[in-house]
Write a protein that holds these residues in place. Structure first.
Motif, PDB file in Angstrom:
ATOM      1  N   ASP A 148       0.823  -1.209   0.000  1.00  0.00           N
ATOM      2  CA  ASP A 148       0.000   0.000   0.000  1.00  0.00           C
ATOM      3  C   ASP A 148       0.859   1.263   0.000  1.00  0.00           C
ATOM      4  OD1 ASP A 148       0.993  -0.607   2.469  1.00  0.00           O
ATOM      5  OD2 ASP A 148      -0.752   0.089   3.591  1.00  0.00           O
ATOM      6  N   VAL A 149       2.036   1.206   0.651  1.00  0.00           N
ATOM      7  CA  VAL A 149       2.935   2.374   0.649  1.00  0.00           C
ATOM      8  C   VAL A 149       3.489   2.609  -0.749  1.00  0.00           C
ATOM      9  CG1 VAL A 149       5.111   3.281   1.551  1.00  0.00           C
ATOM     10  CG2 VAL A 149       3.518   2.083   3.081  1.00  0.00           C
ATOM     11  N   VAL A 150       3.901   1.532  -1.420  1.00  0.00           N
ATOM     12  CA  VAL A 150       4.430   1.664  -2.779  1.00  0.00           C
ATOM     13  C   VAL A 150       3.373   2.234  -3.712  1.00  0.00           C
ATOM     14  CG1 VAL A 150       5.349   0.381  -4.756  1.00  0.00           C
ATOM     15  CG2 VAL A 150       6.094  -0.212  -2.444  1.00  0.00           C
ATOM     16  N   ARG A 151       2.166   1.717  -3.604  1.00  0.00           N
ATOM     17  CA  ARG A 151       1.080   2.195  -4.474  1.00  0.00           C
ATOM     18  C   ARG A 151       0.766   3.661  -4.199  1.00  0.00           C
ATOM     19  NH1 ARG A 151      -2.173  -1.345  -3.206  1.00  0.00           N
ATOM     20  NH2 ARG A 151      -3.419  -0.216  -1.659  1.00  0.00           N
ATOM     21  N   GLN A 152       0.757   4.056  -2.933  1.00  0.00           N
ATOM     22  CA  GLN A 152       0.454   5.439  -2.580  1.00  0.00           C
ATOM     23  C   GLN A 152       1.518   6.397  -3.110  1.00  0.00           C
ATOM     24  OE1 GLN A 152       0.007   6.009   1.620  1.00  0.00           O
ATOM     25  NE2 GLN A 152      -0.417   8.201   1.458  1.00  0.00           N
ATOM     26  N   VAL A 153       2.796   6.005  -3.004  1.00  0.00           N
ATOM     27  CA  VAL A 153       3.868   6.870  -3.490  1.00  0.00           C
ATOM     28  C   VAL A 153       3.798   7.020  -5.002  1.00  0.00           C
ATOM     29  CG1 VAL A 153       6.375   7.054  -3.750  1.00  0.00           C
ATOM     30  CG2 VAL A 153       5.390   6.387  -1.548  1.00  0.00           C
ATOM     31  N   LEU A 154       3.591   5.915  -5.713  1.00  0.00           N
ATOM     32  CA  LEU A 154       3.572   5.978  -7.177  1.00  0.00           C
ATOM     33  C   LEU A 154       2.344   6.711  -7.685  1.00  0.00           C
ATOM     34  CD1 LEU A 154       4.858   2.401  -8.118  1.00  0.00           C
ATOM     35  CD2 LEU A 154       6.107   4.561  -8.194  1.00  0.00           C
ATOM     36  N   GLU A 155       1.208   6.577  -6.992  1.00  0.00           N
ATOM     37  CA  GLU A 155       0.006   7.287  -7.423  1.00  0.00           C
ATOM     38  C   GLU A 155       0.135   8.788  -7.231  1.00  0.00           C
ATOM     39  OE1 GLU A 155      -3.175   5.544  -5.276  1.00  0.00           O
ATOM     40  OE2 GLU A 155      -3.350   3.783  -6.595  1.00  0.00           O
ATOM     41  N   GLY A 156       1.030   9.211  -6.334  1.00  0.00           N
ATOM     42  CA  GLY A 156       1.223  10.636  -6.118  1.00  0.00           C
ATOM     43  C   GLY A 156       2.089  11.298  -7.173  1.00  0.00           C
ATOM     44  N   VAL A 157       2.657  10.504  -8.100  1.00  0.00           N
ATOM     45  CA  VAL A 157       3.521  11.039  -9.166  1.00  0.00           C
ATOM     46  C   VAL A 157       2.877  10.687 -10.498  1.00  0.00           C
ATOM     47  CG1 VAL A 157       5.813  11.058 -10.175  1.00  0.00           C
ATOM     48  CG2 VAL A 157       5.550  10.717  -7.718  1.00  0.00           C
ATOM     49  N   THR A 158       2.387  11.688 -11.200  1.00  0.00           N
ATOM     50  CA  THR A 158       1.751  11.451 -12.505  1.00  0.00           C
ATOM     51  C   THR A 158       2.641  11.844 -13.675  1.00  0.00           C
ATOM     52  OG1 THR A 158       0.697  13.637 -12.373  1.00  0.00           O
ATOM     53  CG2 THR A 158      -0.548  11.750 -11.506  1.00  0.00           C
ATOM     54  N   ASP A 159       3.566  12.762 -13.445  1.00  0.00           N
ATOM     55  CA  ASP A 159       4.442  13.222 -14.531  1.00  0.00           C
ATOM     56  C   ASP A 159       5.484  12.155 -14.832  1.00  0.00           C
ATOM     57  OD1 ASP A 159       5.500  15.521 -16.249  1.00  0.00           O
ATOM     58  OD2 ASP A 159       7.263  14.948 -15.071  1.00  0.00           O
ATOM     59  N   PRO A 160       5.664  11.752 -16.108  1.00  0.00           N
ATOM     60  CA  PRO A 160       6.631  10.703 -16.451  1.00  0.00           C
ATOM     61  C   PRO A 160       8.060  11.066 -16.057  1.00  0.00           C
ATOM     62  CG  PRO A 160       5.124  11.094 -18.280  1.00  0.00           C
ATOM     63  CD  PRO A 160       4.877  12.173 -17.290  1.00  0.00           C
ATOM     64  N   GLY A 161       8.445  12.329 -16.253  1.00  0.00           N
ATOM     65  CA  GLY A 161       9.795  12.733 -15.891  1.00  0.00           C
ATOM     66  C   GLY A 161      10.033  12.642 -14.392  1.00  0.00           C
ATOM     67  N   ARG A 162       9.051  13.071 -13.605  1.00  0.00           N
ATOM     68  CA  ARG A 162       9.166  12.980 -12.157  1.00  0.00           C
ATOM     69  C   ARG A 162       9.200  11.528 -11.697  1.00  0.00           C
ATOM     70  NH1 ARG A 162      11.188  17.274  -9.432  1.00  0.00           N
ATOM     71  NH2 ARG A 162      10.189  19.214 -10.078  1.00  0.00           N
ATOM     72  N   LEU A 163       8.437  10.667 -12.385  1.00  0.00           N
ATOM     73  CA  LEU A 163       8.453   9.245 -12.044  1.00  0.00           C
ATOM     74  C   LEU A 163       9.850   8.663 -12.262  1.00  0.00           C
ATOM     75  CD1 LEU A 163       7.020   6.550 -11.331  1.00  0.00           C
ATOM     76  CD2 LEU A 163       6.572   6.280 -13.784  1.00  0.00           C
ATOM     77  N   ALA A 164      10.467   9.003 -13.394  1.00  0.00           N
ATOM     78  CA  ALA A 164      11.811   8.507 -13.682  1.00  0.00           C
ATOM     79  C   ALA A 164      12.794   8.984 -12.619  1.00  0.00           C
ATOM     80  CB  ALA A 164      12.261   8.954 -15.072  1.00  0.00           C
ATOM     81  N   ASP A 165      12.695  10.252 -12.194  1.00  0.00           N
ATOM     82  CA  ASP A 165      13.595  10.778 -11.165  1.00  0.00           C
ATOM     83  C   ASP A 165      13.362  10.105  -9.822  1.00  0.00           C
ATOM     84  OD1 ASP A 165      14.796  12.489 -12.948  1.00  0.00           O
ATOM     85  OD2 ASP A 165      13.475  14.186 -12.476  1.00  0.00           O
ATOM     86  N   LEU A 166      12.088   9.884  -9.486  1.00  0.00           N
ATOM     87  CA  LEU A 166      11.764   9.254  -8.205  1.00  0.00           C
ATOM     88  C   LEU A 166      12.343   7.844  -8.122  1.00  0.00           C
ATOM     89  CD1 LEU A 166      10.182   9.219  -5.514  1.00  0.00           C
ATOM     90  CD2 LEU A 166       8.217   8.356  -6.812  1.00  0.00           C
ATOM     91  N   VAL A 167      12.147   7.069  -9.178  1.00  0.00           N
ATOM     92  CA  VAL A 167      12.654   5.692  -9.184  1.00  0.00           C
ATOM     93  C   VAL A 167      14.178   5.684  -9.208  1.00  0.00           C
ATOM     94  CG1 VAL A 167      12.657   3.511 -10.435  1.00  0.00           C
ATOM     95  CG2 VAL A 167      10.555   4.867 -10.299  1.00  0.00           C
ATOM     96  N   ALA A 168      14.767   6.590 -10.001  1.00  0.00           N
ATOM     97  CA  ALA A 168      16.227   6.654 -10.088  1.00  0.00           C
ATOM     98  C   ALA A 168      16.861   6.963  -8.745  1.00  0.00           C
ATOM     99  CB  ALA A 168      16.650   7.693 -11.120  1.00  0.00           C
ATOM    100  N   GLY A 169      16.156   7.741  -7.918  1.00  0.00           N
ATOM    101  CA  GLY A 169      16.698   8.105  -6.613  1.00  0.00           C
ATOM    102  C   GLY A 169      16.844   6.942  -5.662  1.00  0.00           C
ATOM    103  N   TYR A 170      16.138   5.828  -5.921  1.00  0.00           N
ATOM    104  CA  TYR A 170      16.182   4.670  -5.030  1.00  0.00           C
ATOM    105  C   TYR A 170      16.832   3.451  -5.671  1.00  0.00           C
ATOM    106  CZ  TYR A 170      13.028   7.415  -2.144  1.00  0.00           C
ATOM    107  OH  TYR A 170      12.485   8.414  -1.363  1.00  0.00           O
ATOM    108  N   LEU A 171      17.396   3.608  -6.849  1.00  0.00           N
ATOM    109  CA  LEU A 171      18.068   2.499  -7.505  1.00  0.00           C
ATOM    110  C   LEU A 171      19.445   2.266  -6.897  1.00  0.00           C
ATOM    111  CD1 LEU A 171      17.282   3.107 -11.288  1.00  0.00           C
ATOM    112  CD2 LEU A 171      16.378   1.282  -9.841  1.00  0.00           C
TER     113      LEU A 171
END
Length: 399
Positions: A148-171
């Motif tokens: 549920d935490v993962v789903r909540q965090v990802l649902e809060g990011v709709t912009d594709p560029g922001r999504l890429a940055d968010l995921v990259a920050g935890y790789l």
């Protein structure tokens, strides 16, 4: 064109901060502390967080990348050795110029915008965006985060560029690869590159999980075997069969100390298991014990030096036996052929034995009891300087 900002510089060692990502950062160098204090005095509390090319203590503009992140200091905790900051990445930025004002480094920074795809509704880009989001959710769950935490965090990011940055920050990737993602302005290219890293990390986690399950299964089997062995010891003690267990354990140690071929090891292990399961007084246990004791007494990988002196062999045969001239001649002929096989045609010993030389030869003596078969064999052993071993094959079967 975006406006230019003059901001204090926060050099980052082995770390890259992405826009939209919050990260704790420790600071302790005097110049860095002065840069943090300067940022705190401004209304925006912005600082230019940029990675170092080299992990050095003394920072100069030459060791800093030009692309970094405009970060806001949201929290600060002071300590004896420095400060602990909580930074939130606001926007990508490019340093147009670095300047050392004598107290800390500062940079003239220009904000950099993402390069969006030509069409956000393009089916290929939509599929890429959706796949990256799904794989990011899978990676988060495999990393141990609640669903549920993962789903909540990802649902809060709709912009594709922001999504890429968010995921990259935890790789879990190298700092140079993180910096490459930060410098990649094309949203589509960055999203695709992040997806590759995510799938690679999922593959690593799957392999780790497989190895972990194998190790746990192996440990479980060993623990189960140890538990059952302890139970067997307790049962044998109650039945008064403790001596049998000690005898079997001693036999196991004798066999484990032998340098057996792989096939023999498997057979011995199988017979030991059968012996431990069998009743001590059963005929099967007696046969297995005799077999294993015979294996333990055999001279595995031990070879006695032999002497092939034909003159001495003839003298020994004459000393031990009267008559039997035909048998003596056959034995001497056998020894002469064996001697020739160990030598080259020039009479020089071979450096490496050939196939014919390594093959064993068998002499078969047939006759009624008392005619001298055993005594001839003993004489051959004495003539060759090798030990004599008598093995009875009565009742043996080839299975």
């Amino acid at each position: 064109m975006s406006e230019r900002l003059t901001l204090p510089v926060l050099p980052l060692r082995e770390v890259v901060l992405f826009p939209g990502v919050s990260m704790p950062i420790g600071a302790g160098r005097p110049t860095t502390l002065r840069a943090v204090e300067a940022a705190l005095k401004s209304d925006s509390r912005l600082i230019f967080a940029v990675a170092q090319r080299e992990n050095v203590e003394s920072v100069t503009p030459s060791v800093l990348y030009t692309t970094g992140t405009l970060a806001k200091i949201t929290q600060i905790q002071r300590g004896l050795g420095g400060v602990q900051l909580l930074l939130h990445g606001e926007q990508r930025g490019t340093a147009l110029h670095y300047n050392d004002n004598g107290r800390y480094l500062e940079a003239v920074v220009r904000e950099v915008e993402d390069l969006a795809p030509l069409s956000l509704d393009d089916p290929a880009f939509v599929a890429l965006h959706r796949e990256a989001r799904d794989r990011a959710a899978e990676l988060g769950e495999k990393s141990g985060l609640p669903e549920d935490v993962v789903r909540q965090v990802l649902e809060g990011v709709t912009d594709p560029g922001r999504l890429a940055d968010l995921v990259a920050g935890y790789l879990e990737i190298k700092p140079a690869e993180r910096q490459g993602l930060l410098e990649m302005l094309s949203v589509e290219d960055r999203l695709r590159r992040v997806l590759v890293h995510v799938q690679r990390q999922i593959g690593v986690l799957n392999a780790q999980e497989h190895i972990k399950s194998q190790v746990q299964e192996e440990l479980g089997e060993r623990q189960r075997e140890m538990f059952l062995r302890e139970q067997m010891k307790a049962i044998r003690k109650e039945l008064g069969e403790e001596d049998e267990a000690t005898e079997a354990e001693q036999l196991r140690k004798r066999l484990e100390a032998l340098d057996l071929p792989e096939a023999a090891k498997k057979e011995v292990a199988r017979e030991l298991e059968r012996l431990e399961r069998a009743n001590r007084d059963s005929m099967e246990a007696q046969v297995i014990r005799t077999y294993l004791e015979t294996v333990a007494e055999l001279p595995w990988n031990k070879r006695a030096e032999e002497s092939l002196d034909l003159k001495r062999a003839a003298e020994i045969l004459e000393q031990d036996h009267y008559g039997l001239q035909d048998v003596k001649d056959q034995v001497l002929e056998f020894l002469a052929v064996r001697q020739l096989r160990q030598r080259s045609p020039q009479g020089v010993p071979r450096s490496k034995p050939d196939e014919e030389q390594t093959r064993g030869s068998i002499l078969l003596f047939v006759g009624p009891p008392g005619v001298g078969k055993t005594s001839i064999a003993k004489s051959i052993a004495r003539a060759m300087g090798r030990p004599y071993v008598r093995i009875s094959l009565g009742g043996a079967r080839d299975e």
